[in-house]
Scaffold this active site. Structure first.
Site, short mmCIF file in Angstrom:
data_model
loop_
_atom_site.label_atom_id
_atom_site.label_comp_id
_atom_site.label_asym_id
_atom_site.label_seq_id
_atom_site.Cartn_x
_atom_site.Cartn_y
_atom_site.Cartn_z
CE1 TYR A 116 8.46 1.13 -0.12
CE2 TYR A 116 10.29 -0.41 0.07
CZ TYR A 116 9.62 0.72 0.50
OH TYR A 116 10.14 1.46 1.55
CB SER A 143 13.97 0.75 1.52
OG SER A 143 13.65 -0.51 2.08
#
Length: 277
Positions: free
Chosen positions: A172, A159
């Site tokens: 995350y 990401s």
């Protein structure tokens, strides 16, 4: 009139430019791929792209309904989708599922948006298990077969948060940063064996995972939900739109193809200009 100045013999004509190599069709017939989180979003798009290129795709997820829909969508493609119900917190089962795969796409993920002091420790543990420890176990299960065949492709769906941090996403961000390091280590170890390992780093993708964040982001930032997309999610992106799952899947497919045989240990960033700041 003065005599013309001699400039010597005329130069040889410039050689004709070489034609650019044509696009190499990607044929993954005979290859076995494993995609985690395959029941929806990026994972579903990756599974369909790989099956369209002829691969047998082990589609791993814990959502039986989504796997059924994926299998139906793959009917008629050159490859085949083989659904596998699996909870990635079962790490031994995850490692066993990866045995014999030529292509591994570590995609599964989950998200919770909370300030650090309010972040539940059990959720932090689960996020790190699914998004970092499970990819390690899957890579560990896949590498012996890849090494034996002298060919393998590991693609880790990271990401922009593998390269940048955002507030309220401690688990995350920690998992994605760890995945970046794991991917690079796999690249260094796999290179002598014909195995590449790379990350794909999208910005916000149009998936249920992102859609489910909106209410949490609104609460965390103290703004109405309808302002989250422009004021939070796309605030740092030069391109003011979400990226589509199919665009991410195309990047994954590129990394599995012959054109990317020299690409390893890197991060392919699809962030709409976020990290250009």
């Amino acid at each position: 009139m003065s005599a013309p100045i001699s400039t010597g013999p005329a130069p040889d004509p410039a050689p004709a430019p070489r034609p650019a190599p044509g696009s190499v069709p990607l044929d993954l017939s005979g290859r076995t791929a494993l995609v985690t989180g395959a029941a929806g979003g990026i994972g579903r798009a990756c599974a369909l792209r790989l099956a369209a290129a002829g691969a047998l795709v082990r589609a791993v997820d814990r959502a039986a309904g989504g796997l059924d829909e994926l299998t139906e969508a793959a009917r008629g493609l050159p490859g085949r989708v083989e659904p596998r119900l699996l909870d990635l917190t079962d790490l031994d089962a995850a490692e066993a599922a990866a045995a014999g795969t030529d292509i591994l796409v570590n995609n599964a993920g989950l998200q919770l948006v909370r300030p650090l002091e309010e972040f539940p420790p059990d959720v932090f543990h689960t996020v790190l298990t699914v998004m970092l420890e499970a990819p390690f176990r899957l890579i560990r299960g896949a590498l012996p077969g890849m090494y034996a065949h002298g060919w393998g492709r590991i693609v880790n769906i990271s990401s922009v948060h593998g390269l940048r941090a955002s507030p309220f996403k401690s688990a995350y961000v920690a998992a994605k940063h760890g995945l970046e390091g794991l991917s690079k280590t796999a690249a260094l170890e796999g290179a002598p064996h014909g195995v590449t390992s790379n990350c794909v780093n999208p910005g916000y993708v149009r998936t249920p995972l992102v859609e489910r964040q909106i209410a949490d982001q609104a609460a965390a930032h103290g703004i109405p939900a309808e302002r989250v997309l422009t004021e939070v999610l796309l605030k740092d992106s030069a391109l003011k739109r979400l990226i589509e799952p199919e665009e991410v899947a195309d990047a994954v497919l590129y990394l599995c193809g012959p054109q990317a045989s020299f690409v390893t240990g890197t991060s392919l960033v699809l962030d709409g200009g976020w990290t250009a700041h």
